[in-house]
Scaffold this active site. Structure first.
Site, short mmCIF file in Angstrom:
data_model
loop_
_atom_site.label_atom_id
_atom_site.label_comp_id
_atom_site.label_asym_id
_atom_site.label_seq_id
_atom_site.Cartn_x
_atom_site.Cartn_y
_atom_site.Cartn_z
N HIS A 22 0.87 -1.18 0.00
CA HIS A 22 0.00 0.00 0.00
C HIS A 22 0.90 1.23 0.00
O HIS A 22 1.70 1.44 0.91
CB HIS A 22 -0.91 0.01 1.23
CG HIS A 22 -1.83 1.20 1.26
ND1 HIS A 22 -3.07 1.20 0.64
CD2 HIS A 22 -1.67 2.43 1.80
CE1 HIS A 22 -3.64 2.37 0.82
NE2 HIS A 22 -2.82 3.14 1.51
N CYS A 23 0.75 2.03 -1.05
CA CYS A 23 1.63 3.19 -1.22
C CYS A 23 0.94 4.45 -0.71
O CYS A 23 -0.10 4.85 -1.25
CB CYS A 23 1.99 3.35 -2.70
SG CYS A 23 3.09 4.75 -3.01
N PRO A 24 1.48 5.10 0.32
CA PRO A 24 0.85 6.34 0.81
C PRO A 24 1.03 7.51 -0.15
O PRO A 24 0.26 8.47 -0.08
CB PRO A 24 1.57 6.59 2.14
CG PRO A 24 2.90 5.91 1.99
CD PRO A 24 2.67 4.72 1.12
N ASN A 27 -1.80 7.03 -2.38
CA ASN A 27 -3.01 6.76 -1.60
C ASN A 27 -3.82 5.61 -2.20
O ASN A 27 -5.03 5.70 -2.37
CB ASN A 27 -3.87 8.01 -1.49
CG ASN A 27 -4.97 7.86 -0.44
OD1 ASN A 27 -4.79 7.12 0.53
ND2 ASN A 27 -6.07 8.56 -0.62
N ASN A 28 -3.11 4.53 -2.54
CA ASN A 28 -3.76 3.39 -3.15
C ASN A 28 -2.87 2.16 -3.00
O ASN A 28 -1.67 2.29 -2.73
CB ASN A 28 -4.04 3.65 -4.63
CG ASN A 28 -5.07 2.71 -5.20
OD1 ASN A 28 -5.68 1.93 -4.48
ND2 ASN A 28 -5.28 2.78 -6.50
#
Length: 241
Positions: A22-24, A27-28
């Site tokens: 999950h990549c901040p 945001n996905n």
């Protein structure tokens, strides 16, 4: 049924196929269907940072050459001696006069190096057909086998009882995903004698093809007969309504 290599993301509250992480920053979640776009985003960011670093460096280089700073002389305040400028003096002068550009150059170079390392890490994952989520688990497995090899060597030197190693029947059960215990719940003797291979690694070219053209998107379009049957079914349903 839960597809292989998928994972439920607690942040997105969704099951992601071939879950990577999950990549901040976006945001996905990054998974099978958007992994190639994520790599393109990282690659473009790396190129922009490299372009800005080179551009700022050339601007500062031209600024130094226009003023011929390398051939200038300065006076040492401590001794009063007249000395020719060297790189340290010129760099100090540039940092004082062009503070913002130097700070931007430092930031672009550092962040560009970080993004390049991140991109290279993902390239190494693709070569082995691993995800970030799987790479962490494989590192735990590799650490276990290293510890067991050290314990075997230590038991041979000291003449003590070696750690338990499963037999052929037990190893077959441990390699079966339906009967094998979870990785975190396994005991010392519940690991196969040899480290199991990565069954998803099909070779470099096939691994890259799987990223650029995910299997879930390689679905054959419906035939003409199937389209006609679907149209007839919709027409019949519309008449009934």
């Amino acid at each position: 049924a839960k597809p292989a290599r998928s994972k439920h993301c607690a942040i997105c509250d969704a099951c992601v196929g071939k879950f990577d992480h999950h990549c901040p920053w976006i945001n996905n979640c990054v998974g099978e269907r958007n992994y190639r776009y994520f790599l393109a985003f990282v690659f473009c960011t790396m190129c922009l940072l490299a372009y800005s670093s080179v551009g700022i460096f050339l601007i500062l280089k031209d600024w130094v050459e226009e003023r011929d700073l390398m051939n200038r002389f300065y006076y040492d305040r401590a001794t009063g001696e007249r000395m020719q400028a060297d790189w340290t003096v010129v760099m100090t002068y540039v940092m004082v006069r062009q503070t913002y550009l130097v700070m931007l150059l430092f930031l672009s170079a550092v962040m560009g190096s970080v993004v390049f390392c991140f991109w290279a890490y993902h390239m190494s994952l693709i070569v082995r057909n691993l995800t970030t989520n799987e790479a962490g688990k494989w590192s735990s497995v590799a650490g276990f086998y290293k510890r067991r090899a050290k314990d075997l060597l230590k038991s041979k030197k000291e003449g003590t009882e070696p750690p338990p190693i499963p037999g052929p029947e037990e190893e077959a059960e441990l390699l079966n995903p339906e009967t094998a215990p979870a990785l975190a719940e396994r005991k010392y003797g519940q690991f196969p004698a040899k480290r199991p291979p990565n069954i998803y690694n099909r070779g470099i070219f096939a691994n890259f093809r799987e990223v650029l053209s995910p299997p879930s998107l390689r679905v054959a379009p419906p035939s003409a007969a199937a389209r006609r049957a679907r149209a007839k079914a919709k027409a019949a349903q519309a008449k009934q309504e």
